[in-house]
Design an enzyme around this catalytic site. Structure first.
Site, PDB file in Angstrom:
ATOM      1  N   THR A   1       0.543  -1.465   0.219  1.00 16.91           N
ATOM      2  CA  THR A   1       0.133   0.201   0.505  1.00 16.91           C
ATOM      3  C   THR A   1       0.782   1.233   0.166  1.00 16.91           C
ATOM      4  O   THR A   1       0.576   2.469  -0.379  1.00 16.91           O
ATOM      5  CB  THR A   1      -1.087   0.255   1.205  1.00 16.91           C
ATOM      6  OG1 THR A   1      -1.343  -1.132   1.860  1.00 16.91           O
ATOM      7  CG2 THR A   1      -2.072   0.793   0.785  1.00 16.91           C
ATOM      8  N   PHE A   2       1.621   1.108   0.501  1.00 11.13           N
ATOM      9  CA  PHE A   2       2.741   2.354   0.764  1.00 11.13           C
ATOM     10  C   PHE A   2       3.779   2.504  -0.363  1.00 11.13           C
ATOM     11  O   PHE A   2       5.002   3.121   0.340  1.00 11.13           O
ATOM     12  CB  PHE A   2       2.850   2.933   2.432  1.00 11.13           C
ATOM     13  CG  PHE A   2       2.039   2.895   3.231  1.00 11.13           C
ATOM     14  CD1 PHE A   2       1.059   3.724   2.835  1.00 11.13           C
ATOM     15  CD2 PHE A   2       1.297   1.511   3.810  1.00 11.13           C
ATOM     16  CE1 PHE A   2      -0.031   4.210   3.963  1.00 11.13           C
ATOM     17  CE2 PHE A   2       0.477   2.142   5.125  1.00 11.13           C
ATOM     18  CZ  PHE A   2      -0.080   3.212   4.625  1.00 11.13           C
TER      19      PHE A   2
ATOM     20  N   ASP B   1       2.949  -4.565  12.900  1.00  9.12           N
ATOM     21  CA  ASP B   1       2.561  -4.963  11.819  1.00  9.12           C
ATOM     22  C   ASP B   1       3.630  -6.732  11.457  1.00  9.12           C
ATOM     23  O   ASP B   1       3.726  -6.955  10.529  1.00  9.12           O
ATOM     24  CB  ASP B   1       2.251  -4.257  10.412  1.00  9.12           C
ATOM     25  CG  ASP B   1       1.881  -4.368   9.073  1.00  9.12           C
ATOM     26  OD1 ASP B   1       0.870  -5.415   9.654  1.00  9.12           O
ATOM     27  OD2 ASP B   1       2.132  -4.211   8.290  1.00  9.12           O
TER      28      ASP B   1
END
Ligand code: ADP
Ligand code: MG
Length: 393
Positions: free
Chosen positions: A33-34, A167
């Site tokens: 996502t990043f 995470d």
């Protein structure tokens, strides 16, 4: 390497002029996502700072002179391109934490940073590793031990620096099952622990003060009194950091406990361990926090989850006796044998199956297939904040 990837790498080199002077892009190895992560080699003459941290033994001139035929290979690196859409604070946080964590063999060190205008590339050593999905089904128990040992070594170091990874999951722990070596990566969601040291030793959730904790204990005995739940509750919902990935969030994250500690990483590590033992990946899969709590509850039992809720200032109310019936009640042997007896599904179950298959599996005798749909309005499972209880009294 596909044409598409080649084009993408070429485009990156064009819009990042300093890049090609120092590194030659080889392949794309990850996309999230990043960020996008590329495999690259340092070009001749590039001094990769800190490369001795992961290349051992270091190449000395004298030893190179002794073996003139052995061509010195340019060090391989991973280039993590952090998207420009990430906030500068987020980028700074990740790079800063990586920098703080450099110097331990179980954490990927930050070797260098390249910046061109608004683009940022973090340079890390490249680690050969296998995809978790390629080995979780048949890694031997000895291998599972080694995997967990490596993972916990990395975590111990990260936690000793007062950092929560937040995470932890297989894609953020690069493991080479052939070498039995693993390194932690991806500190994009990591944060410093914000707790005063004194409250860390206490067993109760730090988001509860002493008085509130004992008041909550007394009140939680009344958990089953339904009338205690206010009908039209106008107060705003609890807010807490829930960064992480579905299936790996600790109960306190799901309960929205505000002061989360490094223990949330230990939970995620435990889920990975259980996943390896059960040969099931993903083990839990619900994107919804309340569903996620039910998944955990089914394995660990109602009593433990209610105690856990109490510890975090919540009440956990279950109106469906079904959930009591379907739980493995914390009997992990029972849970594991259930998982291992369902190998025909190739180890990988469709989403939500831990919940739904279990319900089907255990409720067959009554002939009723009831899914524990956890809709707050349907009141199958309610999570109540202690404040709500407090208001009643
Ligand atoms: P994201 O924030 O996008 O998840 P990560 O840092 O987790 O980025 O990297 C994404 C993927 O790229 C990893 O799961 C891994 O497969 C690969 N990767 C990241 N760092 C390295 C590295 N140092 N060596 C080899 N592969 C890496
Ligand atoms: Mg990642």
């Amino acid at each position: 390497v596909s044409l598409e990837v080649l084009e993408e790498m070429h485009k990156l080199e064009l819009c990042f002029p300093v890049l090609a002077e120092r590194y030659r892009l080889i392949d794309k190895i990850g996309e999230g996502t990043f960020s996008t992560v590329y495999k690259a080699a340092a070009v001749d003459g590039t001094v990769v700072l800190g490369s001795q941290m992961w290349k051992s033994p270091p190449l000395h001139r004298s030893s190179a002179a002794k073996k003139p035929k052995a061509k010195k290979k340019n060090p391989l690196v991973a280039l993590k391109q952090i998207y420009v859409t990430s906030s500068p604070n987020r980028i700074h946080n990740e790079l800063n934490l990586l920098y703080m964590l450099s110097g331990n063999s179980h954490v990927a060190p930050l070797l260098d940073i390249l910046r061109y205008q608004d683009q940022v590339l973090a340079i890390l050593p490249y680690y050969q590793h296998s995809d978790f999905r390629d080995f979780y089904r048949d890694i031997p128990v000895k291998g599972i031990k080694k995997y967990m040992w490596e993972l916990l070594q990395g975590l111990e170091f990260v936690h000793s620096k007062g950092i929560i990874h937040r995470d932890l999951k297989p894609t953020n722990f690069l493991y080479d099952p052939f070498k039995g070596k693993g390194v932690l990566v991806d500190f994009g969601l990591a944060e410093k622990v914000s707790l005063p040291l004194s409250s860390r030793s206490s067993n109760a959730c730090p988001c509860l003060s002493k008085e509130r904790s004992s008041a909550n204990k007394a009140q939680s005995k009344r958990l089953n009194i339904k009338a205690a739940y206010p009908k039209a509750d106008q107060r705003p919902p609890r807010r807490a950091n829930r960064a992480g990935t579905r299936g790996f969030r600790a109960p306190e994250v799901l309960f929205k406990c505000t002061n989360q500690t490094t223990k949330i990483d230990i939970w995620s590590a435990g889920i990975i361990g259980l996943s390896l033992l059960a040969r099931k990946f993903p083990l839990f899969n619900s994107p919804d926090d309340i569903d996620a709590l039910v998944e955990i509850l089914i394995v660990f039992g109602v009593d433990k989850m209610q105690k856990c809720a109490e510890l975090h200032g919540c009440g956990l109310e279950l109106s469906a006796p079904l959930i009591q019936k379907t739980t493995f009640n914390g009997n992990l042997v029972k849970f594991l044998s259930y998982c291992l007896n369902h190998e025909e599904r190739n180890g990988c179950l469709p989403p939500d199956s831990v919940i739904y298959d279990t319900v089907k599996f255990l409720d067959e005798d009554s002939g009723k297939l009831v899914k524990p749909i956890v809709d707050e309005n349907e009141a199958d499972v309610k999570i109540r904040e202690s404040q709500r209880l407090e208001m009643e009294n």
